[in-house]
Structures are given as C-alpha cells and as structure tokens.
Design a protein around this motif. Structure first.
Motif, PDB file in Angstrom:
ATOM      1  N   MET A   1       0.833  -1.201   0.000  1.00 35.56           N
ATOM      2  CA  MET A   1       0.000   0.000   0.000  1.00 35.56           C
ATOM      3  C   MET A   1       0.872   1.257   0.000  1.00 35.56           C
ATOM      4  SD  MET A   1      -3.054   0.821   2.701  1.00 35.56           S
ATOM      5  CE  MET A   1      -3.996   2.348   2.680  1.00 35.56           C
ATOM      6  N   GLY A   2       1.946   1.234   0.786  1.00 32.06           N
ATOM      7  CA  GLY A   2       2.846   2.375   0.846  1.00 32.06           C
ATOM      8  C   GLY A   2       3.598   2.604  -0.442  1.00 32.06           C
ATOM      9  N   VAL A   3       4.175   1.553  -0.998  1.00 36.25           N
ATOM     10  CA  VAL A   3       4.986   1.711  -2.202  1.00 36.25           C
ATOM     11  C   VAL A   3       4.116   2.018  -3.418  1.00 36.25           C
ATOM     12  CG1 VAL A   3       5.049  -0.697  -3.019  1.00 36.25           C
ATOM     13  CG2 VAL A   3       7.043   0.772  -3.349  1.00 36.25           C
ATOM     14  N   MET A   4       2.889   1.506  -3.447  1.00 36.12           N
ATOM     15  CA  MET A   4       1.981   1.836  -4.544  1.00 36.12           C
ATOM     16  C   MET A   4       1.595   3.312  -4.485  1.00 36.12           C
ATOM     17  SD  MET A   4       1.457  -0.549  -6.688  1.00 36.12           S
ATOM     18  CE  MET A   4       0.173   0.383  -7.529  1.00 36.12           C
ATOM     19  N   GLY A   5       1.392   3.827  -3.278  1.00 29.70           N
ATOM     20  CA  GLY A   5       1.098   5.248  -3.134  1.00 29.70           C
ATOM     21  C   GLY A   5       2.245   6.097  -3.652  1.00 29.70           C
ATOM     22  N   ALA A   6       3.489   5.713  -3.316  1.00 26.87           N
ATOM     23  CA  ALA A   6       4.661   6.454  -3.781  1.00 26.87           C
ATOM     24  C   ALA A   6       4.786   6.383  -5.306  1.00 26.87           C
ATOM     25  CB  ALA A   6       5.923   5.893  -3.123  1.00 26.87           C
ATOM     26  N   PHE A   7       4.511   5.225  -5.875  1.00 27.96           N
ATOM     27  CA  PHE A   7       4.602   5.050  -7.328  1.00 27.96           C
ATOM     28  C   PHE A   7       3.598   5.940  -8.051  1.00 27.96           C
ATOM     29  CE2 PHE A   7       3.002   2.925 -11.170  1.00 27.96           C
ATOM     30  CZ  PHE A   7       4.171   2.863 -11.921  1.00 27.96           C
ATOM     31  N   VAL A   8       2.347   5.950  -7.586  1.00 27.14           N
ATOM     32  CA  VAL A   8       1.322   6.766  -8.238  1.00 27.14           C
ATOM     33  C   VAL A   8       1.605   8.253  -8.042  1.00 27.14           C
ATOM     34  CG1 VAL A   8      -1.140   7.365  -8.225  1.00 27.14           C
ATOM     35  CG2 VAL A   8      -0.434   4.972  -8.149  1.00 27.14           C
TER      36      VAL A   8
ATOM     37  N   SER B   1      -2.748  20.706 -25.057  1.00 28.89           N
ATOM     38  CA  SER B   1      -3.077  20.316 -23.692  1.00 28.89           C
ATOM     39  C   SER B   1      -2.203  19.147 -23.261  1.00 28.89           C
ATOM     40  CB  SER B   1      -4.555  19.934 -23.604  1.00 28.89           C
ATOM     41  OG  SER B   1      -4.885  19.497 -22.289  1.00 28.89           O
ATOM     42  N   SER B   2      -2.340  18.766 -22.016  1.00 32.37           N
ATOM     43  CA  SER B   2      -1.598  17.621 -21.490  1.00 32.37           C
ATOM     44  C   SER B   2      -2.458  16.890 -20.464  1.00 32.37           C
ATOM     45  CB  SER B   2      -0.288  18.077 -20.844  1.00 32.37           C
ATOM     46  OG  SER B   2      -0.533  18.806 -19.642  1.00 32.37           O
ATOM     47  N   GLY B   3      -2.011  15.734 -20.068  1.00 28.12           N
ATOM     48  CA  GLY B   3      -2.712  14.968 -19.036  1.00 28.12           C
ATOM     49  C   GLY B   3      -1.704  14.186 -18.209  1.00 28.12           C
ATOM     50  N   HIS B   4      -2.162  13.663 -17.111  1.00 25.44           N
ATOM     51  CA  HIS B   4      -1.282  12.816 -16.296  1.00 25.44           C
ATOM     52  C   HIS B   4      -2.063  11.612 -15.796  1.00 25.44           C
ATOM     53  CE1 HIS B   4      -3.179  13.902 -12.471  1.00 25.44           C
ATOM     54  NE2 HIS B   4      -3.122  15.180 -12.832  1.00 25.44           N
ATOM     55  N   LEU B   5      -1.331  10.612 -15.388  1.00 32.77           N
ATOM     56  CA  LEU B   5      -1.939   9.385 -14.885  1.00 32.77           C
ATOM     57  C   LEU B   5      -2.745   9.665 -13.624  1.00 32.77           C
ATOM     58  CD1 LEU B   5      -1.809   6.230 -15.459  1.00 32.77           C
ATOM     59  CD2 LEU B   5      -0.097   6.172 -13.641  1.00 32.77           C
ATOM     60  N   GLY B   6      -3.959   9.108 -13.561  1.00 31.98           N
ATOM     61  CA  GLY B   6      -4.746   9.201 -12.332  1.00 31.98           C
ATOM     62  C   GLY B   6      -4.286   8.143 -11.342  1.00 31.98           C
ATOM     63  N   GLY B   7      -4.208   6.908 -11.802  1.00 26.89           N
ATOM     64  CA  GLY B   7      -3.647   5.832 -10.993  1.00 26.89           C
ATOM     65  C   GLY B   7      -4.635   5.061 -10.144  1.00 26.89           C
ATOM     66  N   GLY B   8      -5.903   5.487 -10.118  1.00 26.18           N
ATOM     67  CA  GLY B   8      -6.864   4.801  -9.269  1.00 26.18           C
ATOM     68  C   GLY B   8      -7.090   3.352  -9.658  1.00 26.18           C
ATOM     69  N   LEU B   9      -7.110   3.076 -10.956  1.00 28.75           N
ATOM     70  CA  LEU B   9      -7.343   1.709 -11.416  1.00 28.75           C
ATOM     71  C   LEU B   9      -6.164   0.800 -11.082  1.00 28.75           C
ATOM     72  CD1 LEU B   9      -9.273  -0.175 -12.895  1.00 28.75           C
ATOM     73  CD2 LEU B   9      -8.203   0.526 -15.055  1.00 28.75           C
ATOM     74  N   ILE B  10      -4.953   1.314 -11.218  1.00 24.72           N
ATOM     75  CA  ILE B  10      -3.765   0.529 -10.845  1.00 24.72           C
ATOM     76  C   ILE B  10      -3.810   0.198  -9.361  1.00 24.72           C
ATOM     77  CG2 ILE B  10      -1.254   0.585 -10.616  1.00 24.72           C
ATOM     78  CD1 ILE B  10      -1.121   2.294 -13.099  1.00 24.72           C
ATOM     79  N   LEU B  11      -4.132   1.189  -8.555  1.00 30.36           N
ATOM     80  CA  LEU B  11      -4.206   0.963  -7.114  1.00 30.36           C
ATOM     81  C   LEU B  11      -5.261  -0.081  -6.775  1.00 30.36           C
ATOM     82  CD1 LEU B  11      -4.021   4.661  -5.825  1.00 30.36           C
ATOM     83  CD2 LEU B  11      -2.237   2.922  -5.607  1.00 30.36           C
ATOM     84  N   ALA B  12      -6.436   0.011  -7.412  1.00 28.51           N
ATOM     85  CA  ALA B  12      -7.519  -0.922  -7.112  1.00 28.51           C
ATOM     86  C   ALA B  12      -7.153  -2.343  -7.519  1.00 28.51           C
ATOM     87  CB  ALA B  12      -8.798  -0.479  -7.824  1.00 28.51           C
ATOM     88  N   ALA B  13      -6.516  -2.502  -8.681  1.00 26.91           N
ATOM     89  CA  ALA B  13      -6.146  -3.838  -9.157  1.00 26.91           C
ATOM     90  C   ALA B  13      -5.077  -4.470  -8.289  1.00 26.91           C
ATOM     91  CB  ALA B  13      -5.671  -3.758 -10.610  1.00 26.91           C
ATOM     92  N   MET B  14      -4.227  -3.651  -7.665  1.00 28.74           N
ATOM     93  CA  MET B  14      -3.133  -4.162  -6.840  1.00 28.74           C
ATOM     94  C   MET B  14      -3.515  -4.325  -5.374  1.00 28.74           C
ATOM     95  SD  MET B  14      -0.290  -4.535  -8.703  1.00 28.74           S
ATOM     96  CE  MET B  14       1.097  -4.256  -7.611  1.00 28.74           C
ATOM     97  N   LEU B  15      -4.388  -3.445  -4.886  1.00 27.09           N
ATOM     98  CA  LEU B  15      -4.671  -3.412  -3.453  1.00 27.09           C
ATOM     99  C   LEU B  15      -6.100  -3.794  -3.093  1.00 27.09           C
ATOM    100  CD1 LEU B  15      -3.010   0.057  -2.683  1.00 27.09           C
ATOM    101  CD2 LEU B  15      -2.004  -2.189  -2.262  1.00 27.09           C
ATOM    102  N   GLY B  16      -7.003  -3.775  -4.081  1.00 23.34           N
ATOM    103  CA  GLY B  16      -8.421  -3.886  -3.788  1.00 23.34           C
ATOM    104  C   GLY B  16      -9.001  -2.492  -3.670  1.00 23.34           C
ATOM    105  N   PRO B  17     -10.300  -2.325  -3.876  1.00 25.74           N
ATOM    106  CA  PRO B  17     -10.897  -0.982  -3.935  1.00 25.74           C
ATOM    107  C   PRO B  17     -10.787  -0.173  -2.654  1.00 25.74           C
ATOM    108  CG  PRO B  17     -12.590  -2.682  -3.879  1.00 25.74           C
ATOM    109  CD  PRO B  17     -11.291  -3.380  -4.104  1.00 25.74           C
TER     110      PRO B  17
END
Length: 352
Positions: A43-50, A65-81
């Motif tokens: 959970m800690g390292v995923m937070g740092a990565f995102v 324009s530009s955009g950046h990664l949100g990361g919510g889906l990566i977090l959910a797939a790795m940690l659960g919602p």
C-alpha cells in the motif's frame, strides 16, 4: 483533475469532504477483516509510485493540452478498492498540503473524482468483468482501456457538475462539458495503455498477485518483495528524473477552463478561501513541485524566466519534490495500513 478551491463553493466543498470522509471510514471498516501483512508495505509503495507517476504530464497531440496518470485503477487492481481509495486519499493529501497541488477546500472533490469512480465503479464492474473468466494480456488490455476511459469520463463530468452546482457562471455547463469530456477521453486512452502495461508487468512477474486480488486476498505463499522493490525503484526514477520531461502544456482541466472562460484560474478571496490559502501557503514547502521563489526576485524576472520554456526542465526542486513527496506518501499510506492492522489485532484479542 486537481481542482483549485476557487472552482467550488464552500457548500459543495464541505459536502464532498463529508462524502469522502464517509467513504474513507467505510473503507477502513471493510478492510479490517482482510488487511493482510503483505498489503501494508504494498500500500505504501503503490502510493509512492502513483504520486511519482502523477508528476509526469504527457502532451495530447494537436490540442496544446496535457494529461497525467490518475492511478486509481492501478491501485484498485493491486490493493483492492478499499485500500486503493485510502492510498489515493493519502496521495492527494500530501500533494495539497506540501506541494500546493489541488485546494484544501476542494480536497474532497479531488479524492472523489480521482478515487471513487475507478475504485468502486470501473474496477469492480468493468475491469474485473473482463478478467473474471481468466486473465490474459488481451483481456487485461481491454479491461484497462475501457475502465480507465469510463472512470476518467465520470471524474471529468463530476468536475463540471461541481462547478455548476457551485454557481460558477464563468464555466457554463454546455460549453465546459464539451471541452472537458473529449480532452479527458484522450487522456483516458493514454491512462488505459499505461495501466495495462503496469498491470501486465506485475501479472507476468507475480501472476498470483493479480489473480488473488480479484478474489480478494493475496495468497499466503506469495512473495511480493520483487514487486515492492521494483515499484519503489520505479518511483525513485520517475519522481527523481523522468519528471523533468513532463509537458509544460496546461492539463485537461486548465485547458478546458481556458477554452471556456479565457483563463486557467478563477479568482476567489476572503472568508474560507483566504484562510485555507494562508494555511496552504505555510504548509506547501515545495509549491508546484519546486523550491519557493526567492522573495528578492522581481516579478519581471519571474515572468521573463517563466516565458523561456525549456524542455526537459532539469530542476533540482522537481527532483527533490519527487523523492520527498514519494517518501511522504509511502509513509502516510503505510501508517494507515499499520493502523488498520493494529485495530484488527486488537479486535481479535478482545474477541478471544
């Protein structure tokens, strides 16, 4: 979609704060029963990565324009919602308090827009649907693409609705939504590709991690040290160096505001806005992911410097921000995990 305080009214800001705190409390309650030892460092390292990944804005060709990664889906797939939502809340809190990215009044809006839809709607209803009959690279790609696009569209629509309900007449619904949705569709496609790449890498390295997460638990004999080390190294590289290559173009929200209202910022001062702005100016020791400007530098010098856009923007302040911010997010997310785990243990002792 890091909203500034000026985009929302105190009523909407307060309402979204309540909603976010409610979802966070519910998430803490839900994961007390399944918070495993291995999820705490993850959970800690995923937070740092995102956190690090969100520092890199990528240009959207042909738009300015530009955009950046949100990361919510990566977090959910790795940690659960539930753990993912708490990790996202940690990331955005660190960004708002110490880097001035996103307003304090708008914090609830930002957490909800970036975390709720991906963690509790697109992950369980779209991504998991694609892989429930078996994981493959193709299914993961399709699930990531569609879930990322839908999640970002819902988040972008929420931004529009929050400004409309706040009475921001500078951003009329019809024009603002016609700017926000298409640009975030493009951003969502890129996010889907990045999400699929990250999750496919994890799946190939430790397939049981993704597979067991779908069922809700990490297998007891699953070693995730390599994944943790790999993500930690990636967070250092991205936040400490690759962040120099971020696009200088306005992000999707700023771009949409400029096309709608002719400015990337709305003005609000006094009252709750002034109080929170003062707090944020004191806590944000690395505003905009850089060192604070020397007060002796004149406004003319600042404007001349900012006019000279150099890419890549090699800057020590950006490197320090990436490393310090990632470390702070890691610690905060891990502390939340340890707190939940300790509560779980205490309950077990009382029950016994």
């Amino acid at each position: 979609m890091h909203m500034a305080d000026a985009l929302i009214s105190p009523v909407i800001g307060g309402t979204m704060w309540v909603a976010t705190v409610g979802v966070a409390a519910y998430s803490i309650k839900k994961i007390q029963d399944d918070m495993e030892e291995k999820k705490v460092p993850l959970m800690g390292v995923m937070g740092a990565f995102v956190f690090a990944a969100q520092m890199i804005n990528f240009s959207i060709p042909g738009t300015g324009s530009s955009g950046h990664l949100g990361g919510g889906l990566i977090l959910a797939a790795m940690l659960g919602p539930y753990a993912a939502f708490l990790a996202m809340a940690s990331i955005l809190l660190i960004q708002a308090l110490f880097f001035g990215d996103g307003g304090l009044l708008a914090y609830g809006c930002n957490v909800f827009n970036l975390g709720f839809y991906t963690c509790f709607i697109t992950y369980p209803l779209i991504f998991k649907w694609f892989i429930k009959k078996g994981i493959s690279a193709k299914r993961m790609m399709a699930g990531s693409m569609i879930a990322a696009v839908v999640g970002l569209q819902l988040g972008a629509l929420s931004v529009v609705l929050e400004t409309v309900f706040s009475g921001k007449t500078e951003l009329p619904f019809s024009t603002f939504v016609l700017m926000m949705q298409p640009i975030h569709l493009a951003i969502g496609i890129v996010e889907g590709l990045v999400t699929a790449a990250v999750l496919t890498f994890v799946w190939k390295a430790r397939p049981e991690l993704i597979e067991k997460q779908v069922s809700g638990k990490i297998s007891g004999n699953t070693s995730i040290k390599r994944i943790i080390y790999g993500l930690a190294i990636a967070a250092v590289i991205i936040g400490g160096g690759l962040s120099w290559f971020a696009s200088s173009n306005p992000d999707g929200l700023e771009w949409s505001m400029e096309k709608t209202a002719g400015t990337t910022e709305l003005a609000e001062s006094g009252g709750i806005y002034g109080i929170l702005a003062d707090i944020q100016s004191k806590t944000a020791f690395l505003p905009d992911y850089s060192f604070k400007n020397d007060s002796s530098v004149s406004e003319e010098q600042v404007s001349e410097t900012s006019a000279e856009v150099v890419w890549p923007a090699v800057d020590a302040g950006t490197t320090v921000s990436g490393l310090v911010g990632g470390a702070m997010t890691l610690v905060l997310a891990a502390m939340i995990g340890f707190f939940i785990r300790s509560v779980k243990r205490r309950k077990k002792k009382v029950t016994a």
